[in-house]
Write an enzyme that holds these catalytic residues in place. Structure first.
Site: not given
Ligand code: 5RP
Length: 227
Positions: A27, A29, A80-81, A95, A102, A120
């Site tokens: 989840t 961007s 995943d991010g 975030g 997740e 990051k």
């Molecule tokens: C969602 C997360 C996202 O992976 C994390 O917040 C990173 O978000 P982005 O890719 O928008 O920077 O943990 O719960």
């Protein structure tokens, strides 16, 4: 510029997916770039398990075949991010308020790839506020107990209830989120254990020993980090 880095990381991760796999969809961007790149590959017999309603909507819109953790309890690969990537590929996530689903999907996965832009990567976790998912019933009592644990970890600031324009943020599971401004988490494993012992804490955003590989988007390509 970060968005280009996120896209590069997402596209590189999509190349790791093979036909017939069960894929966990993260989840956020960066994960959204992965979902788009994966859909564009049009691989046969993929089944995808999304980690949020938002990701499910995007994947459905792009024509990916969705499954659930109940129907496909073993996942081949999750991408995943992350909000922060620390030493040993220890992560802060959540975030986007999807940390519980997740973590359930990550822990069900044979392999987990974290994708992110270069900003990051950090030397010490904790500048990004640590998300802690809490049952809504009695959440202020739980927050007091979280504050005690944070104090024990030399973290002075109490965690703050996450709010958005429309009021208190609720997760897909109906819980609330407290964000803890830790500044520096010196012992992530002990903090993770201590938070999990609090009744009312459903999950926290420390993802430790779960990441097999991180793909970091740069301005010209990607870097691969291993734990
Ligand atoms: C969602 C997360 C996202 O992976 C994390 O917040 C990173 O978000 P982005 O890719 O928008 O920077 O943990 O719960």
């Amino acid at each position: 510029m970060n968005d280009d880095q996120k896209r590069r990381a997402g596209e590189a991760a999509a190349e790791r997916v093979e036909a017939g796999m069960i894929v966990g969809l993260g989840t956020g961007s960066t994960a959204a770039w992965f979902v788009k790149a994966l859909a564009a590959r049009n691989l046969p017999d993929l089944r995808c398990v999304p980690t949020s309603e938002k990701t499910a909507d995007l994947a459905r819109e792009l024509g990916l075949t969705l499954s659930t953790l109940e129907d496909t309890p073993r996942i081949d690969l999750t991408v995943d991010g992350a909000d922060e990537i620390g030493p040993g590929l220890a992560l802060i996530k959540g975030g986007g308020a999807a940390l519980l689903r997740e973590k359930l999907v990550w822990e069900a996965s044979a392999r987990c790839i974290c994708i992110a832009d270069a900003a990051k990567v950090v030397k010490v976790l904790g500048a990004f506020p640590l998300p802690i998912e809490v049952v809504a019933f009695g959440h202020k009592t739980t927050a007091n107990r979280i504050a005690d644990v944070l104090t024990d970890h030399d973290i002075a600031m109490p965690a703050r209830l996450r709010q958005a324009d429309r009021g208190v943020v609720r997760t897909d599971g109906g819980n609330v989120i407290y964000d803890a401004k830790c500044q520096a988490i010196h012992d992530p494993a002990r903090l993770a254990d201590d938070l999990k012992l609090i009744t009312g804490v459903v999950e926290h955003g420390l993802f430790l020993d779960l990441t097999d590989e991180a793909i970091i988007g740069g301005d010209n390509g990607v870097d691969v980090l291993l734990p």
